[in-house]
Design an enzyme around this catalytic site. Structure first.
Site, PDB file in Angstrom:
ATOM      1  N   PRO A 218      51.856  45.878  35.199  1.00 56.14           N
ATOM      2  CA  PRO A 218      52.487  44.336  34.494  1.00 56.14           C
ATOM      3  C   PRO A 218      51.816  42.989  35.232  1.00 56.14           C
ATOM      4  O   PRO A 218      51.617  43.347  35.876  1.00 56.14           O
ATOM      5  CB  PRO A 218      54.044  44.081  35.039  1.00 56.14           C
ATOM      6  CG  PRO A 218      54.269  45.530  35.300  1.00 56.14           C
ATOM      7  CD  PRO A 218      53.538  46.267  36.008  1.00 56.14           C
ATOM      8  N   GLY A 219      51.802  42.659  33.953  1.00 59.79           N
ATOM      9  CA  GLY A 219      50.564  41.281  33.754  1.00 59.79           C
ATOM     10  C   GLY A 219      49.181  41.979  34.427  1.00 59.79           C
ATOM     11  O   GLY A 219      48.165  40.765  35.198  1.00 59.79           O
ATOM     12  N   THR A 220      48.162  42.299  34.461  1.00 60.84           N
ATOM     13  CA  THR A 220      47.381  42.330  35.303  1.00 60.84           C
ATOM     14  C   THR A 220      46.367  42.050  33.576  1.00 60.84           C
ATOM     15  O   THR A 220      45.060  41.832  33.787  1.00 60.84           O
ATOM     16  CB  THR A 220      47.340  43.989  35.739  1.00 60.84           C
ATOM     17  OG1 THR A 220      47.461  44.842  34.055  1.00 60.84           O
ATOM     18  CG2 THR A 220      47.342  44.652  36.786  1.00 60.84           C
TER      19      THR A 220
ATOM     20  N   LYS B 285      46.850  43.326  30.159  1.00 57.88           N
ATOM     21  CA  LYS B 285      46.620  44.960  28.923  1.00 57.88           C
ATOM     22  C   LYS B 285      46.325  43.561  27.965  1.00 57.88           C
ATOM     23  O   LYS B 285      46.135  43.876  26.578  1.00 57.88           O
ATOM     24  CB  LYS B 285      47.604  45.394  29.543  1.00 57.88           C
ATOM     25  CG  LYS B 285      47.065  46.073  30.727  1.00 57.88           C
ATOM     26  CD  LYS B 285      48.361  47.242  30.845  1.00 57.88           C
ATOM     27  CE  LYS B 285      49.441  46.848  30.941  1.00 57.88           C
ATOM     28  NZ  LYS B 285      50.457  46.382  32.111  1.00 57.88           N
ATOM     29  N   THR B 286      47.339  43.435  27.259  1.00 57.84           N
ATOM     30  CA  THR B 286      47.405  42.177  26.277  1.00 57.84           C
ATOM     31  C   THR B 286      46.833  41.652  25.860  1.00 57.84           C
ATOM     32  O   THR B 286      45.931  41.471  25.192  1.00 57.84           O
ATOM     33  CB  THR B 286      49.001  41.719  25.746  1.00 57.84           C
ATOM     34  OG1 THR B 286      49.998  42.145  26.665  1.00 57.84           O
ATOM     35  CG2 THR B 286      49.096  41.191  24.946  1.00 57.84           C
TER      36      THR B 286
ATOM     37  N   HIS C 258      62.231  37.239  65.059  1.00 54.52           N
ATOM     38  CA  HIS C 258      62.088  37.529  64.650  1.00 54.52           C
ATOM     39  C   HIS C 258      61.011  37.486  63.781  1.00 54.52           C
ATOM     40  O   HIS C 258      59.930  38.024  64.184  1.00 54.52           O
ATOM     41  CB  HIS C 258      63.589  37.873  63.835  1.00 54.52           C
ATOM     42  CG  HIS C 258      63.134  38.349  62.295  1.00 54.52           C
ATOM     43  ND1 HIS C 258      64.265  39.906  62.173  1.00 54.52           N
ATOM     44  CD2 HIS C 258      62.368  38.980  61.082  1.00 54.52           C
ATOM     45  CE1 HIS C 258      63.285  40.577  61.200  1.00 54.52           C
ATOM     46  NE2 HIS C 258      62.486  40.071  60.704  1.00 54.52           N
ATOM     47  N   GLU C 259      60.670  35.995  63.358  1.00 50.09           N
ATOM     48  CA  GLU C 259      59.768  36.037  63.191  1.00 50.09           C
ATOM     49  C   GLU C 259      58.272  35.874  63.986  1.00 50.09           C
ATOM     50  O   GLU C 259      56.937  35.885  63.548  1.00 50.09           O
ATOM     51  CB  GLU C 259      59.713  34.567  61.899  1.00 50.09           C
ATOM     52  CG  GLU C 259      60.463  34.708  60.935  1.00 50.09           C
ATOM     53  CD  GLU C 259      59.907  35.772  59.585  1.00 50.09           C
ATOM     54  OE1 GLU C 259      58.632  36.069  59.792  1.00 50.09           O
ATOM     55  OE2 GLU C 259      61.022  36.040  59.161  1.00 50.09           O
TER      56      GLU C 259
ATOM     57  N   ASP D 118      61.830  44.537  56.377  1.00 47.70           N
ATOM     58  CA  ASP D 118      61.530  44.809  57.206  1.00 47.70           C
ATOM     59  C   ASP D 118      61.843  46.578  57.526  1.00 47.70           C
ATOM     60  O   ASP D 118      60.619  47.128  57.631  1.00 47.70           O
ATOM     61  CB  ASP D 118      61.355  44.153  58.623  1.00 47.70           C
ATOM     62  CG  ASP D 118      61.173  42.976  58.141  1.00 47.70           C
ATOM     63  OD1 ASP D 118      60.925  42.127  57.463  1.00 47.70           O
ATOM     64  OD2 ASP D 118      61.879  42.390  59.185  1.00 47.70           O
TER      65      ASP D 118
HETATM   66  P1  ADP Z   1      50.132  42.718  31.025  1.00 49.46           P
HETATM   67  O1  ADP Z   1      49.838  42.466  29.334  1.00 49.46           O
HETATM   68  O2  ADP Z   1      49.355  44.146  31.110  1.00 49.46           O
HETATM   69  O3  ADP Z   1      51.509  42.786  30.939  1.00 49.46           O
HETATM   70  P2  ADP Z   1      49.693  40.181  30.192  1.00 49.46           P
HETATM   71  O4  ADP Z   1      48.370  40.579  29.422  1.00 49.46           O
HETATM   72  O5  ADP Z   1      50.578  39.969  29.617  1.00 49.46           O
HETATM   73  O6  ADP Z   1      49.525  41.323  31.036  1.00 49.46           O
HETATM   74  O7  ADP Z   1      49.150  39.160  30.493  1.00 49.46           O
HETATM   75  C1  ADP Z   1      49.811  37.436  30.888  1.00 49.46           C
HETATM   76  C2  ADP Z   1      49.137  36.810  31.109  1.00 49.46           C
HETATM   77  O8  ADP Z   1      48.400  36.603  32.517  1.00 49.46           O
HETATM   78  C3  ADP Z   1      47.988  36.675  30.441  1.00 49.46           C
HETATM   79  O9  ADP Z   1      48.388  35.392  29.583  1.00 49.46           O
HETATM   80  C4  ADP Z   1      47.393  35.694  31.381  1.00 49.46           C
HETATM   81  O10 ADP Z   1      47.266  34.061  31.315  1.00 49.46           O
HETATM   82  C5  ADP Z   1      47.643  36.186  32.526  1.00 49.46           C
HETATM   83  N1  ADP Z   1      46.501  37.113  33.517  1.00 49.46           N
HETATM   84  C6  ADP Z   1      46.480  38.298  33.344  1.00 49.46           C
HETATM   85  N2  ADP Z   1      45.909  39.575  33.652  1.00 49.46           N
HETATM   86  C7  ADP Z   1      45.038  37.561  33.607  1.00 49.46           C
HETATM   87  C8  ADP Z   1      42.909  37.946  33.780  1.00 49.46           C
HETATM   88  N3  ADP Z   1      42.651  39.570  33.983  1.00 49.46           N
HETATM   89  N4  ADP Z   1      42.108  36.739  33.616  1.00 49.46           N
HETATM   90  C9  ADP Z   1      42.933  35.968  32.801  1.00 49.46           C
HETATM   91  N5  ADP Z   1      44.242  35.766  33.126  1.00 49.46           N
HETATM   92  C10 ADP Z   1      44.858  37.038  33.419  1.00 49.46           C
HETATM   93 ZN    ZN Z   2      60.868  40.752  59.555  1.00 49.09          ZN
END
Ligand code: ADP
Ligand code: ZN
Length: 641
Positions: free
Chosen positions: A222-224, A226-227, A441-442, A518
């Site tokens: 997620p967040g990479t 794809k959209t 600990h740290e 940990d």
């Molecule tokens: P996914 O669909 O993989 O969950 P999104 O495409 O919705 O992720 O990404 C969310 C946001 O993160 C995008 O709107 C953008 O702002 C940022 N983002 C993610 N990957 C990139 C990338 N490779 N380059 C620039 N911005 C990115």
């Molecule tokens: Zn620790």
């Protein structure tokens, strides 16, 4: 984070649904008017008492009428004895008008008799026309109102009925996103380039007789991005972009999902060439065997989807992109040639990728001179594009809060901690004793990392609590990206992880809950070493574990006999306890260093890696006899504790 679904152009789906919903609206309007009329009549009848025409005629003959109102369909009258009563208690009567009766003559006759005639009808002949006109106007009004309301309710709302599409299909005529906005992901972009070319000129491919893939699957955490990539494809090809989430298809009622799929493809066909993007396709595309739990609704939706994908003519230029982070649970039928047969991996960005992502997102942001994005990129190993976008935004917000004109390095570093460890929670009050334990600990973690030569240097140690629940943390900053780890490195990592607990035990003789995370991580690592990397003596090269949810988190699950599983557990346990013993020994040897650094950390709350290293280096030079003191100082500590 994911703002991809905001501000879509108005969906064009009303076009597709108009005839159906128009008829429904008409029917409902008619029903409303009917009900309205009936209710009106009921109210009228409850206010007036019904009388026969004969009664009316008799009263008239007797000259007993006080007031008469002649309406189109009835006569309402008040007798003289009723008229004398107070207004609230008067009882009026109504009666029908005999067909063909001359109400005009009747009115005149009544006037002659001195009866008050109220609301005398204008022109008898026009009354039917007026009545029709009245109904038409009313019908129009109600109908118009209804259309307004249904539009308001976004799409077809309640009027569309169950089978109609309520799914959130978004169409953007132009996404405005291009490959320039997507940092890194070069392999993915390359794979998508062909699709763009195809959308530009489908005919070129059709002429040769080449069939282009109808669909491609974007796989990644997620967040990479794809959209973002899918949008960029639409942007580069300059075609409309349809997006819908797989979970929108899944409804309680059987058949709804399938009809939505049909709708989606119908709409897309109208504006082809275009891109259809299905986010979270695993919600519909889940394997139909029962292992992951499926139901007939989902199955029907999936079948419809498969049918549509097979059905559309790819030479028209429709490309279906789908995203998932769980490719392993997708139904095999979905991945067959001619469907989503291309798999495009959207990886977590590496150092360069993170740097590029930061650059993309800081393009429109004013940066101060001291900003070093490379440092931030180094610190954010493992972060995805969405995290970085978030980080930059947080930094900008912080700069505004501090009334500065530009974002500086500190803003970025602080937001990095906010994004990674949650906002600093200043009001968590720790007792002095708790603080001491956390500090030791740290420092325990940090010292192991610093003393073991294989280890990454520590960049920062803090005992400022964060909202995520971490009471303190040690931040390691890898100098370079590593893809291959040796056994020694993993063992060091393991020792670093148990360093916290070891310090607690060595110094205070206690075990605290602070080490829970940990221990979890150490256990997971040890399990991977045993069950996946073949790093244990007892099992050797055997790998009874396999990875599930590869793109969510690496988690090993065992697929082996119970004896082997038990053996794995024992090996893991052995590995962990060995690591703990080794670290306890190490800390005992460096006890005075541990005390020194911990006290320093307690006084400053946050110290840098360099500060730590000066202590560590000084120890080597000045106190070669460090090993002599551990026993005594431990006793001191314990008695204090
Ligand atoms: P996914 O669909 O993989 O969950 P999104 O495409 O919705 O992720 O990404 C969310 C946001 O993160 C995008 O709107 C953008 O702002 C940022 N983002 C993610 N990957 C990139 C990338 N490779 N380059 C620039 N911005 C990115
Ligand atoms: Zn620790």
């Amino acid at each position: 984070m994911d703002n991809s679904h905001n501000n879509p152009d108005k969906s064009p789906k009303e076009d597709g649904k108009k005839p159906k919903s128009l008829i429904t609206s008409l029917i409902i309007t008619a029903v409303i008017i009917l009900v309205f009329t009936m209710v009106y009549n009921m109210i009228v009848s409850s206010r007036y008492t019904e009388a026969t025409y004969t009664q009316f005629a008799q009263e008239m003959e007797k000259g007993n009428l006080a007031e008469v109102e002649i309406r189109n369909d009835r006569i309402i009258y008040l007798t003289k004895d009723q008229a004398t009563l107070p207004a609230g208690q008067q009882k009026a009567y109504y009666t029908g008008i005999p067909l063909g009766a001359d109400t005009l003559a009747l009115g005149n006759q009544l006037l002659d008799m001195g009866v008050e005639v109220v609301d005398y009808p204008i022109q008898e002949d026009n009354s039917t026309l007026l009545l029709i006109l009245y109904y038409v106007v009313m019908f129009g009004g109600v109908f118009f109102l209804m259309r307004m309301i249904t539009k308001r309710m976004s799409g077809d709302g309640i009027m569309g009925g169950m089978g109609a599409s309520k799914a959130k299909v978004y169409m953007e005529k132009q996404t405005g996103v291009t490959f320039k906005d997507v940092a890194g992901q070069d392999e993915a972009k390359e794979s998508l380039q062909e699709i763009i070319d195809f959308l530009h000129n489908p005919q070129k491919y059709a002429d040769i007789g080449a069939k282009l893939p109808k669909g491609a699957l974007l796989v990644g955490s997620p967040g990479t991005g794809k959209t973002l990539l899918a949008k960029a494809v639409a942007g580069e090809a300059n075609v409309p972009f349809f997006s819908i989430s797989g979970s929108d298809f899944v409804e309680m009622f059987v058949g709804v999902g399938a009809s939505r799929v049909r709708d989606l493809f119908q709409q897309a066909a109208k504006v082809a060439p275009c891109i259809i993007f299905i986010d979270e396709i695993d919600a519909v595309g889940r394997s139909r065997d029962s292992r992951y739990g499926s139901n007939s609704e989902q199955e029907q939706t999936l079948n419809q989807l498969l049918g549509e994908i097979d059905g559309f003519d790819s030479s028209k230029g429709i490309v279906c992109l789908a995203a998932t982070n769980r490719p392993e649970i997708l139904d095999k039928a979905l991945l067959r040639p001619g469907r989503f047969d291309r798999r495009i991996i959207v990886d977590r960005p590496n150092l360069q990728g993170r740097l590029d992502t930061l650059k993309v997102h800081t393009r429109k942001i004013k940066l101060a001179e001291d900003v070093d994005l490379r440092k931030i990129a180094q610190a954010t190993a493992g972060a995805v594009g969405a995290d970085l976008a978030n980080l930059v935004n947080e930094a900008a917000l912080r700069a505004v809060r501090h009334k500065r004109k530009a974002v500086n390095q500190e803003d970025l570093m602080v937001s990095f901690e906010t994004v990674i460890a949650g906002t600093e929670k200043k009001n968590t009050v720790l007792t002095d004793m708790e603080k001491r334990i956390v500090a030791y600990h740290e420092v325990g973690h940090a010292l192991v990392a610093a003393l073991e030569n294989h280890s990454q240097p520590v960049s920062k140690i803090t005992i400022v609590p964060h909202t995520t629940g971490a009471l303190g943390y040690t931040m390691q900053m890898p100098e370079e990206e590593k893809y291959l780890h040796t056994l020694q490195e993993l063992q060091t990592e393991l020792r670093t992880l148990v360093g916290g607990r070891a310090a607690e035990e060595v110094v205070f003789g206690v075990q605290t809950t602070g080490a829970a995370n940990d221990i979890q991580r150490a256990t997971a690592l040890a399990k991977n070493m045993v069950a996946q990397y073949g790093m244990s003596k007892a099992l050797g090269l055997m790998a009874p574990g396999s990875v599930s949810h590869q793109y969510l988190e690496t988690q090993t699950y065992l697929d082996c006999s119970q004896e082997t599983a038990a053996l794995v557990d024992r090996e893991v346990q052995k590995m962990l306890s060995t690591a703990l013993e080794q670290v306890k020994e190490l800390l005992r040897q460096h006890r005075s260093l541990l005390d020194e650094v911990s006290l320093y950390l307690l006084s400053k709350e946050t110290i840098t890696g360099e500060e730590l290293m000066t202590y560590v280096n000084r120890e080597g030079e000045t106190t070669p006899a460090a090993q002599e003191t551990p026993e005594t100082s431990e006793n001191q500590e314990s008695s204090e504790a």
